[in-house]
Design a protein around this motif. Structure first.
Motif, PDB file in Angstrom:
ATOM      1  N   PRO A   1       0.832  -1.210   0.000  1.00 28.10           N
ATOM      2  CA  PRO A   1       0.000   0.000   0.000  1.00 28.10           C
ATOM      3  C   PRO A   1       0.867   1.260   0.000  1.00 28.10           C
ATOM      4  O   PRO A   1       1.894   1.318   0.688  1.00 28.10           O
ATOM      5  N   ILE A   2       0.449   2.249  -0.767  1.00 29.23           N
ATOM      6  CA  ILE A   2       1.255   3.457  -0.918  1.00 29.23           C
ATOM      7  C   ILE A   2       1.485   4.136   0.423  1.00 29.23           C
ATOM      8  O   ILE A   2       2.566   4.681   0.681  1.00 29.23           O
ATOM      9  N   MET A   3       0.506   4.072   1.323  1.00 27.39           N
ATOM     10  CA  MET A   3       0.675   4.681   2.654  1.00 27.39           C
ATOM     11  C   MET A   3       1.788   4.027   3.450  1.00 27.39           C
ATOM     12  O   MET A   3       2.315   4.625   4.390  1.00 27.39           O
ATOM     13  N   GLN A   4       2.181   2.796   3.096  1.00 32.08           N
ATOM     14  CA  GLN A   4       3.206   2.080   3.843  1.00 32.08           C
ATOM     15  C   GLN A   4       4.585   2.139   3.186  1.00 32.08           C
ATOM     16  O   GLN A   4       5.554   1.625   3.732  1.00 32.08           O
ATOM     17  N   LEU A   5       4.668   2.778   2.018  1.00 32.76           N
ATOM     18  CA  LEU A   5       5.943   2.824   1.315  1.00 32.76           C
ATOM     19  C   LEU A   5       6.897   3.815   1.965  1.00 32.76           C
ATOM     20  O   LEU A   5       6.499   4.904   2.380  1.00 32.76           O
ATOM     21  N   ASP A   6       8.163   3.426   2.019  1.00 32.17           N
ATOM     22  CA  ASP A   6       9.185   4.334   2.502  1.00 32.17           C
ATOM     23  C   ASP A   6       9.325   5.509   1.536  1.00 32.17           C
ATOM     24  O   ASP A   6       9.093   5.371   0.326  1.00 32.17           O
ATOM     25  N   ALA A   7       9.727   6.664   2.058  1.00 28.98           N
ATOM     26  CA  ALA A   7       9.858   7.856   1.223  1.00 28.98           C
ATOM     27  C   ALA A   7      10.822   7.639   0.067  1.00 28.98           C
ATOM     28  O   ALA A   7      10.647   8.200  -1.021  1.00 28.98           O
ATOM     29  N   SER A   8      11.842   6.803   0.264  1.00 28.35           N
ATOM     30  CA  SER A   8      12.834   6.560  -0.785  1.00 28.35           C
ATOM     31  C   SER A   8      12.260   5.769  -1.947  1.00 28.35           C
ATOM     32  O   SER A   8      12.846   5.740  -3.033  1.00 28.35           O
ATOM     33  N   VAL A   9      11.118   5.140  -1.758  1.00 29.17           N
ATOM     34  CA  VAL A   9      10.494   4.316  -2.797  1.00 29.17           C
ATOM     35  C   VAL A   9       9.446   5.106  -3.576  1.00 29.17           C
ATOM     36  O   VAL A   9       9.188   4.820  -4.751  1.00 29.17           O
ATOM     37  N   LEU A  10       8.857   6.122  -2.966  1.00 33.88           N
ATOM     38  CA  LEU A  10       7.704   6.803  -3.547  1.00 33.88           C
ATOM     39  C   LEU A  10       7.975   7.403  -4.925  1.00 33.88           C
ATOM     40  O   LEU A  10       7.106   7.388  -5.801  1.00 33.88           O
ATOM     41  N   SER A  11       9.187   7.916  -5.140  1.00 37.43           N
ATOM     42  CA  SER A  11       9.466   8.568  -6.419  1.00 37.43           C
ATOM     43  C   SER A  11       9.409   7.590  -7.588  1.00 37.43           C
ATOM     44  O   SER A  11       9.238   8.003  -8.748  1.00 37.43           O
ATOM     45  N   TYR A  12       9.540   6.295  -7.311  1.00 31.07           N
ATOM     46  CA  TYR A  12       9.520   5.292  -8.371  1.00 31.07           C
ATOM     47  C   TYR A  12       8.106   4.874  -8.765  1.00 31.07           C
ATOM     48  O   TYR A  12       7.915   3.931  -9.531  1.00 31.07           O
ATOM     49  N   LEU A  13       7.108   5.597  -8.242  1.00 33.24           N
ATOM     50  CA  LEU A  13       5.727   5.418  -8.676  1.00 33.24           C
ATOM     51  C   LEU A  13       5.344   6.399  -9.780  1.00 33.24           C
ATOM     52  O   LEU A  13       4.348   6.209 -10.471  1.00 33.24           O
ATOM     53  N   ASN A  14       6.134   7.463  -9.924  1.00 36.44           N
ATOM     54  CA  ASN A  14       5.743   8.576 -10.775  1.00 36.44           C
ATOM     55  C   ASN A  14       6.198   8.411 -12.225  1.00 36.44           C
ATOM     56  O   ASN A  14       7.227   7.779 -12.496  1.00 36.44           O
ATOM     57  N   PRO A  15       5.464   9.007 -13.160  1.00 40.50           N
ATOM     58  CA  PRO A  15       5.960   9.051 -14.535  1.00 40.50           C
ATOM     59  C   PRO A  15       7.300   9.779 -14.581  1.00 40.50           C
ATOM     60  O   PRO A  15       7.567  10.667 -13.766  1.00 40.50           O
ATOM     61  N   SER A  16       8.146   9.411 -15.522  1.00 40.23           N
ATOM     62  CA  SER A  16       9.430  10.090 -15.695  1.00 40.23           C
ATOM     63  C   SER A  16       9.663  10.316 -17.182  1.00 40.23           C
ATOM     64  O   SER A  16       8.849   9.920 -18.026  1.00 40.23           O
ATOM     65  N   ARG A  17      10.758  10.939 -17.501  1.00 46.33           N
ATOM     66  CA  ARG A  17      10.999  11.389 -18.875  1.00 46.33           C
ATOM     67  C   ARG A  17      10.826  10.276 -19.902  1.00 46.33           C
ATOM     68  O   ARG A  17      10.177  10.466 -20.935  1.00 46.33           O
ATOM     69  N   TYR A  18      11.406   9.112 -19.645  1.00 45.08           N
ATOM     70  CA  TYR A  18      11.364   8.017 -20.622  1.00 45.08           C
ATOM     71  C   TYR A  18      10.341   6.941 -20.276  1.00 45.08           C
ATOM     72  O   TYR A  18      10.155   6.008 -21.051  1.00 45.08           O
ATOM     73  N   ALA A  19       9.726   7.045 -19.116  1.00 46.66           N
ATOM     74  CA  ALA A  19       8.755   6.035 -18.678  1.00 46.66           C
ATOM     75  C   ALA A  19       7.443   6.734 -18.329  1.00 46.66           C
ATOM     76  O   ALA A  19       7.134   6.966 -17.161  1.00 46.66           O
ATOM     77  N   GLN A  20       6.661   7.064 -19.375  1.00 44.43           N
ATOM     78  CA  GLN A  20       5.430   7.850 -19.191  1.00 44.43           C
ATOM     79  C   GLN A  20       4.283   6.930 -18.788  1.00 44.43           C
ATOM     80  O   GLN A  20       3.394   6.624 -19.581  1.00 44.43           O
ATOM     81  N   SER A  21       4.293   6.520 -17.534  1.00 44.36           N
ATOM     82  CA  SER A  21       3.276   5.590 -17.055  1.00 44.36           C
ATOM     83  C   SER A  21       1.874   6.181 -17.153  1.00 44.36           C
ATOM     84  O   SER A  21       0.896   5.438 -17.312  1.00 44.36           O
ATOM     85  N   ASP A  22       1.752   7.497 -17.073  1.00 44.19           N
ATOM     86  CA  ASP A  22       0.438   8.123 -17.159  1.00 44.19           C
ATOM     87  C   ASP A  22      -0.187   7.942 -18.546  1.00 44.19           C
ATOM     88  O   ASP A  22      -1.415   7.941 -18.687  1.00 44.19           O
TER      89      ASP A  22
END
Length: 281
Positions: A94-115
């Motif tokens: 669950p996202i509420m249980q993720l460590d802060a260091s992991v959270l950024s790897y949920l987001n879209p990024s330049r080459y990985a447009q998950s959205d």
């Protein structure tokens, strides 16, 4: 398992330029660099830097005049991998249980447009019962539907482009895997490595997904055994961990990369769809 890794890069510099290279084996609690060397010919001052313990290791070179030079790295490295038995149907943390260091790897990024790939990810992979099963299905789908084709993409190619063109190299396979996993709310990060038995030898890219409190390795190219990887760096995508970032007028003349095992009892590890055994670095 111990590996000998090496890389040699040769550049022709046409005007004052700055290089930031990412070719050193990473030092982590599960990967020990037993010995290493870095040689620049002709001799040029090299500055090594990182953002902290266990962080990616970079070197910076400032070239002030035209020159052709080589930079050669070699190391003996001992990665320690762990085979983990997973529970069938295990959901993402669950996202509420993720460590802060992991959270950024949920987001879209330049080459990985998950959205941009959420509809594709949901339609094809939501039917699988757990996070590991979903990621395994993603890697199989990429392997079966994207052609591995050298020279088919460039440094601007993104995951969205790869879905459209259905061709790419390891970098593109990794970006697509990352984007599809993130679209399913599974934290995923880019992984660069030296790879044993990779043919032709080169730097390799794959990805890690955060499942059950562990970063598990996946490789949609299936070109190298999962336990034959020596980690160089992690990042959101290739923009964070490029092997070479060059600022100036430069030509790459040659590049040689290698990874050999120093032990005779190496047993390659690949995922078996009939078992829930995963590999963590």
């Amino acid at each position: 398992m111990k590996f000998k890794v090496h890389s040699t890069l040769e550049y022709q510099v046409l005007q004052p330029s700055t290089f930031i290279l990412n070719i050193h084996a990473l030092r982590t609690p599960t990967q020990t660099v037993l010995e290493e060397s870095l040689v620049v010919d002709p001799e040029i001052r090299v500055e090594e830097f990182s953002s902290g313990p266990g962080a990616n290791r970079f070197v910076r070179l400032e070239i002030t005049e035209p020159v052709t030079f080589k930079i050669a790295y070699q190391a003996t490295v001992e990665p320690v991998t762990q085979v983990i038995d997973l529970t069938p149907g295990m959901e993402p943390t669950p996202i509420m249980q993720l460590d802060a260091s992991v959270l950024s790897y949920l987001n879209p990024s330049r080459y990985a447009q998950s959205d941009k790939l959420q509809r594709l990810a949901s339609s094809k992979f939501d039917k699988y019962p757990g996070a590991f099963e979903k990621v395994l299905a993603i890697t199989d789908w990429i392997y079966e539907n994207v052609e591995y084709l050298s020279g088919s993409t460039n440094s601007q190619t993104s995951a969205y482009d790869t879905v459209s063109e259905r061709a790419g190299v390891c970098r593109d396979f990794a970006h697509l895997g990352i984007a599809l996993c993130r679209a399913l709310s599974i934290p995923t990060r880019y992984f660069t490595a030296y790879a044993f038995k990779l043919n032709p030898p080169d730097f390799h890219a794959c990805f890690e997904a955060y499942i059950g409190g562990n970063w598990l390795i996946f490789d949609a190219t299936k070109l190298a055994p999962l336990n034959g990887l020596v980690k160089i760096a992690n990042g959101r995508d290739a923009a964070d961990v490029a092997v070479a970032s060059i600022f100036g007028n430069v030509n790459c003349q040659n590049m040689r990369v290698g990874c050999e095992t120093l032990e005779e009892n190496f047993e390659p590890f690949y995922y078996n769809p009939n078992t829930l055994k995963a590999l963590a670095y």
